[in-house]
Scaffold this motif. Structure first.
Motif, short mmCIF file in Angstrom:
data_model
loop_
_atom_site.label_atom_id
_atom_site.label_comp_id
_atom_site.label_asym_id
_atom_site.label_seq_id
_atom_site.Cartn_x
_atom_site.Cartn_y
_atom_site.Cartn_z
N VAL A 245 0.84 -1.20 0.00
CA VAL A 245 0.00 0.00 0.00
C VAL A 245 0.88 1.25 0.00
O VAL A 245 0.63 2.21 -0.74
CB VAL A 245 -0.94 -0.02 1.24
N GLY A 246 1.93 1.22 0.81
CA GLY A 246 2.83 2.38 0.89
C GLY A 246 3.50 2.66 -0.45
O GLY A 246 3.58 3.82 -0.89
N SER A 247 3.96 1.62 -1.11
CA SER A 247 4.63 1.80 -2.41
C SER A 247 3.66 2.42 -3.41
O SER A 247 4.04 3.30 -4.19
CB SER A 247 5.14 0.47 -2.94
N LEU A 248 2.42 1.93 -3.38
CA LEU A 248 1.42 2.46 -4.31
C LEU A 248 1.18 3.95 -4.05
O LEU A 248 1.14 4.75 -5.00
CB LEU A 248 0.10 1.72 -4.10
N ILE A 249 1.05 4.31 -2.78
CA ILE A 249 0.75 5.71 -2.44
C ILE A 249 1.92 6.60 -2.86
O ILE A 249 1.73 7.63 -3.51
CB ILE A 249 0.49 5.85 -0.92
N VAL A 250 3.12 6.18 -2.52
CA VAL A 250 4.29 7.03 -2.80
C VAL A 250 4.51 7.15 -4.32
O VAL A 250 4.83 8.22 -4.82
CB VAL A 250 5.55 6.48 -2.08
N ALA A 251 4.31 6.04 -5.04
CA ALA A 251 4.44 6.11 -6.50
C ALA A 251 3.35 7.01 -7.09
O ALA A 251 3.60 7.77 -8.03
CB ALA A 251 4.37 4.72 -7.10
N SER A 252 2.14 6.92 -6.52
CA SER A 252 1.05 7.77 -7.02
C SER A 252 1.33 9.24 -6.77
O SER A 252 0.79 10.10 -7.47
CB SER A 252 -0.27 7.39 -6.34
N ALA B 69 7.28 9.36 6.56
CA ALA B 69 7.52 9.59 7.99
C ALA B 69 6.59 8.70 8.82
O ALA B 69 7.00 8.10 9.82
CB ALA B 69 7.30 11.06 8.32
N ALA B 70 5.33 8.61 8.37
CA ALA B 70 4.38 7.73 9.09
C ALA B 70 4.86 6.29 9.03
O ALA B 70 4.79 5.55 10.04
CB ALA B 70 3.00 7.85 8.46
N PHE B 71 5.40 5.88 7.89
CA PHE B 71 5.89 4.50 7.76
C PHE B 71 7.12 4.26 8.63
O PHE B 71 7.37 3.14 9.06
CB PHE B 71 6.18 4.17 6.30
N MET B 72 7.89 5.32 8.87
CA MET B 72 9.04 5.15 9.77
C MET B 72 8.57 4.79 11.18
O MET B 72 9.13 3.91 11.83
CB MET B 72 9.84 6.46 9.83
N VAL B 73 7.51 5.48 11.63
CA VAL B 73 6.97 5.17 12.97
C VAL B 73 6.40 3.75 12.96
O VAL B 73 6.63 2.96 13.89
CB VAL B 73 5.88 6.19 13.37
N VAL B 74 5.68 3.43 11.89
CA VAL B 74 5.10 2.08 11.77
C VAL B 74 6.22 1.04 11.83
O VAL B 74 6.11 0.03 12.53
CB VAL B 74 4.30 1.95 10.46
N GLY B 75 7.31 1.29 11.11
CA GLY B 75 8.41 0.34 11.09
C GLY B 75 9.13 0.27 12.43
O GLY B 75 9.48 -0.81 12.89
#
Lengths: 513, 505
Positions: A434-441, A485-491
């Protein structure tokens, strides 16, 4: 009648649900108070620095943080007991609050980001506290030493974890303390190093500080590395962070010794601190007994050897140079360190390596380091269990009625642990997709988007493609940076804590327990 | 096809030798049937392309030879009464191997290509229903070869459905058939192989016929209509011209293709019950609703991302692309390279997800994706409430733990295969994005991949892609288990020889 009224009064004044909500605020207050000494130290360094850019932003941020922290800590008293569902909001709120107030110095200083770039300040702060090392700060060397030291300190704080720090001085949390620590860094390595959980937390922080000091001393002993640089890099090496006060990171020193010391620091940071503690107590065989830690070292060796060959044969570099750059970059990516060693005549820019080498680096970024360490990624033990489960599946396909346990280092892994690991893996893949899709979009080139998300989820730092070590995360659009940044917290919180924390917070907002 | 579930009563084979014998027998039987059917299809192709006598005669002659050899194999094989899982896997591998061998011989004999590697790759792509090709100058190939090429995909699609029907009692490719949508709760009450196969054949054949008629109504010639119908219904994507559907430049053709591609992504058993008038099954199928939602959301998102091309044009192109990607049909509606990055990434995500389970399509498939998401949710809930018993459900049906374990294993194998594929393709010279995209697309048996130039493939790239296609088509387990068993057998043989040599000395 009177007793009944008293009961009603107690119930209305201190409802149980509201009482429980005090816990996150209390812990947040304490964690913020811990940030204040760091901010004051950075203020002091900025003040005494010959190239001072003014210490006022740091001092103001310290005062605000101290005020907010003191109010939250003293105003909201926590409950006597902690339920499993209480710990996840605590962890999420603590990380978000520290990231928000930790970014204050950046927005208060117009030379760094200023209020106009609040999102960049938040990104930098989150990248610091999650020990990621991705940066949107340009022309790093031009900023004040104090401000850069604060940037390094955010990674040091985040490396071991703010909640672990809070637990070390919160005896009132009792049993819940361990749950909190597990929620912040879940894994099989929930060994107690002391009878009390606060004692365990203190020992972990002492070990962490000791490792930092050892790296700093070793770096300072290298000619050409000053005291400030030694301390600044040691702070982020032990936490496998990746920030450097220099734009060219470790390449700034053009020193093999500095690279080796940093690599040793990162490897130590990416291995279980419980094992380090046991080793310091004389039980050196503890490392050999931990199969995931040994596998981690084997992965480092195998990846180094393969990439050395690829660089040597495919890129035409000398064997020695290939070995040196392969080793340093394998270590920095496998430990989620995120430093780089780009220097004239070197091969430090791994985004320009031959594609098969980059695929190996991508896999290393995904797997990460050992359990119970400061590194990010999925962690080696999860990769081990997943691989063992896949093999078991093939056996089950052939013999559907057989009973095949999953084993790790000769020990049978309970099914509920296997289940959690597989559930984590599924969530990781879904989040990543999902993250890859959002960032690519949002306009990022696919390799940059995918590797950026892997980098954020693994708290790595640099990515591949356009966001490689010779570049920074300004290549991403501003909304994409917030997503990352949100994914950093998630990770950093290993996905589960964030999902559960969000679910519990949502339930609280809906007025449900 | 002779059913496996109608043998004379015999004792269940026990022991390693009996298992090996059963596997060999079933593999020979399946390979025989595959050769026989391929032979028949070749004869038919020869008759269709009689205008060009040379290739047609070669194909028909080879077909007659294959049919005779296949019939011999079918007659000689002694079917086991209760085939063990290994035997079914061996049969699947044997059947695919023979189909590939016969097709490779056909391409070489008809002069479609002189290269063994390209002929084998074309055959693998055909029977794996993937639109990857090593042939050049397709439009100038004889009609017999073009028809045979389309038939390989049609046969490959049906063989995939037959494998699903055979593997259902094993629960092997986890959650392969949508029990709830078929009204079949579990394997105990699942229809036997013969019944499943018959239903699938009816659905598959009817869909193919309707598709060919629709293409005909959309002004396609007879050869094209049948060829494109075969490759649409089987989710293959081979075409008789370069440029895919774009060659026709016809809204009607694209509309027919979109509808039938979307239908090909719906489970054959679900379609069977729909044909029988049980519309309630459609309404209650959670997987079908999820699939339709995916199609709608995907089309909307892709239209939005490519809006700059012009609204109506973007919508039309997005519809074709989403139907093609979700059903893993390899019709490339347009040059993906011109799309924005987000659109390319979305297309790849749709390819990876795939359509419903129980179809000839590839990809991870909706049913597995839903079950995996539910499984992850359960593990999350267990973190907060460790003592609760939480059952994973798809629709109204609960999923047992064993299929879930297999599903997780499949997921890991899928991810590992993608990574291995990217590494292999990058070693062969592809860039990272192209390699990742091609790897996922081949594993999902799609073919074209956004960001990957698959026009002129080298030998190394073809080898990696062929392995990925086979793994994806056979859902990993048959190939992995048979390869593992072969390795174990070889090791035992070596050990025995070493032991004998030791005794002799």
């Amino acid at each position: 009648m009177r007793g009944a009224l008293r009961g009603v009064s107690e119930l209305s004044l201190v409802p149980r649900a509201r009482y429980r909500r005090n816990l996150p605020l209390h812990v947040v207050g304490l964690a913020l108070l811990f940030l204040v000494p760091g901010m004051l130290l950075a203020t002091l360094v900025e003040w005494v620095s010959a190239t001072s850019h003014g210490e006022r932003p740091l001092l103001t941020a310290a005062l605000i943080t101290a005020g907010v922290g003191a109010v939250l800590f003293s105003w909201f008293r926590p409950p006597d007991d902690v339920r499993p569902s209480d710990v996840f909001p605590v962890v999420v709120w603590t990380w978000l609050s520290c990231s928000l107030l930790g970014g204050l110095p950046y927005v208060l200083d117009a030379d760094v980001f200023g209020w106009a770039q609040w999102d960049s300040a938040l990104f930098e702060s989150i990248s610091g506290f999650t020990a990621s090392g991705s940066t949107v700060l340009t022309d790093i060397d031009s900023h004040g030493r104090g401000m850069l030291l604060w940037r390094q300190l955010t990674q040091w704080y985040g490396g071991m974890g703010m909640v672990v720090l809070a637990v070390s001085v919160l005896p009132l949390l009792g049993v819940g303390g361990q749950e909190l620590m597990r929620a912040e860094a879940p894994g099989p390595d929930s060994d107690r190093l002391a009878p009390r959980i606060s004692g365990t937390a203190k020992r972990l922080w002492l070990l962490y500080a000791g490792l930092t000091a050892a790296v700093a001393v070793a770096l300072f002993a290298i000619p050409g590395v000053g005291l400030y640089d030694a301390v600044a890099h040691a702070l982020t090496a032990a936490g496998t962070g990746g920030f450097s006060p220099h734009g060219d990171s470790i390449g700034h020193f053009t020193s093999l010794a500095a690279e080796l010391v940093m690599a040793a620091g990162m490897i130590a940071g990416a291995m279980s601190f419980s094992l380090h503690y046991r080793a310091l107590r004389g039980d050196w065989r503890a490392y050999r007994r931990a199969s995931d830690q040994m596998l981690f070292l084997k992965i480092l060796l195998a990846a180094t050897a393969t990439i050395t060959l690829l660089l040597w044969l495919r890129q035409g570099a000398s064997f020695g140079l290939s070995l040196r750059d392969a080793f340093f970059n394998v270590v920095t990516l496998a430990t989620s360190g995120g430093f780089h060693n780009i220097r004239p005549g070197g091969l430090g820019d791994f985004a320009a390596w031959t594609p098969p080498a980059q695929v190996i680096l991508g896999v290393l970024m995904l797997i990460g380091g050992g359990a119970g360490s400061t590194s990010g990624g999925m962690k080696v033990f999860r990769a081990q269990i997943s691989a063992a489960h896949a093999l078991r599946t093939v056996r089950l396909a052939r013999r559907p009625r057989s009973v095949v346990p999953v084993k790790l280092g000769g020990a049978v892994i309970p099914e509920h642990v296997v289940g959690r690991v597989l559930g984590f893996g599924t969530l990781y893949i879904m989040t990543f997709g999902v993250g890859s899709l959002i960032v690519a979009s949002l306009g990022a080139e696919p390799v940059t988007a995918v590797s950026g998300v892997i980098s954020a989820l693994s708290n790595m730092g640099p990515a591949l493609g356009e966001a490689g070590p010779s570049s920074d995360f300004t290549v991403f659009a501003r909304p994409a940076r917030l997503v990352l940044a949100a994914f950093m917290v998630v990770g950093r919180l290993e996905i589960t804590a964030v999902f559960l924390g969000a679910a519990v917070i949502l339930r609280h907002l809906q007025g449900r327990r | 096809m002779r059913p496996a579930a109608d043998p004379p009563a015999r004792p269940i084979p026990t022991g390693r030798r009996a298992g090996a014998r059963a596997s060999t027998n079933l593999a020979v039987w399946a390979a025989g049937w595959a050769t026989l059917v391929c032979g028949g299809a070749m004869v038919l192709s020869g008759l269709v392309g009689l205008a060009d006598l040379g290739p047609a005669a070669a194909l028909a002659g080879l077909g007659l030879g294959c049919a005779a050899a296949g019939r011999l194999g079918v007659r000689r094989a002694r079917l086991p009464a209760h085939p063990p899982p290994m035997a079914i896997f061996a049969a699947a591998c044997g059947a695919w191997l023979m189909m590939i061998v016969t097709s490779t011989a056909a391409y070489l004999l008809t002069g479609a290509t002189g290269s063994l590697g390209i002929a084998a790759f074309e055959s693998v792509a055909g029977f794996c229903t993937t639109n990857l090709s090593g042939l050049t100058g397709i439009q100038s190939l004889p009609a017999a070869v073009l028809f045979w090429r389309a038939l390989t995909q049609w046969l490959g699609g049906f063989a995939a459905l037959a494998l699903l029907a055979a593997a259902l009692p094993l629960h092997v490719p986890a959650l392969v058939l949508p029990g709830d949508s078929a009204g079949v709760p579990d394997r105990a009450s699942a229809p036997p192989f013969k019944t499943q196969l018959r239903r699938m054949a009816v659905v598959y054949g009817t869909l193919g016929g309707l598709c060919a008629a629709s293409y005909g109504l959309a002004d396609m010639g007879a050869l094209d209509a049948f060829s494109y119908a075969f490759t649409t219904v089987s989710t293959g994507g081979f075409g008789n011209y370069p440029g895919g559907l774009g060659h026709f430049d016809s809204t009607a053709v694209e509309s027919v293709a979109t509808v039938f591609m979307a239908l090909a992504g719906v489970s054959a058993t679900t379609l069977w019950w729909a044909v029988r008038g049980r519309w309630g099954v459609l309404w209650h199928s959670f997987e079908l609703r999820a699939y339709l939602l995916l199609l709608a959301v995907g089309t909307g998102a892709l239209t939005a991302l490519t809006w700059s091309d012009g609204g109506a044009h973007a919508l039309r192109r997005a519809g074709v692309a989403v139907a093609a990607a979700s059903s893993s049909t390899g019709f490339e509606p347009a040059r993906w390279s011109g799309w924005p990055w987000g659109a390319q990434a979305l297309a790849l995500a749709l390819i990876a997800t795939g359509g419903m389970a129980g179809t000839a399509g590839g990809g991870f498939q909706m049913r597995r994706a839903i079950a995996a998401a539910r499984y992850a949710y359960r593990e999350l809930v267990t973190e907060i409430h460790p003592h609760t018993v939480h059952v994973v459900k798809i629709g109204r049906r609960s999923v047992a733990e064993r299929p879930l374990a297999l599903l997780n294993g499949y997921q890991i194998l899928f991810a590992a295969a993608v990574l291995a594929g990217v590494f292999g393709l990058s070693l062969a010279g592809m860039d990272l994005w192209g390699g990742a995209s091609a790897s996922i697309s081949a594993l999902a048996t799609m073919g074209p991949a956004p960001g990957a130039d698959l026009g002129a493939l080298g030998g190394g790239e073809r080898s990696v892609l062929a392995v990925l296609m086979l793994l994806g088509r056979l859902s990993f387990f048959p190939l992995v288990v048979v390869a593992g068993a072969a390795a174990t057998g070889a090791r035992r043989l070596l050990d025995t020889e070493r032991h004998d040599a030791g005794r002799r000395s």
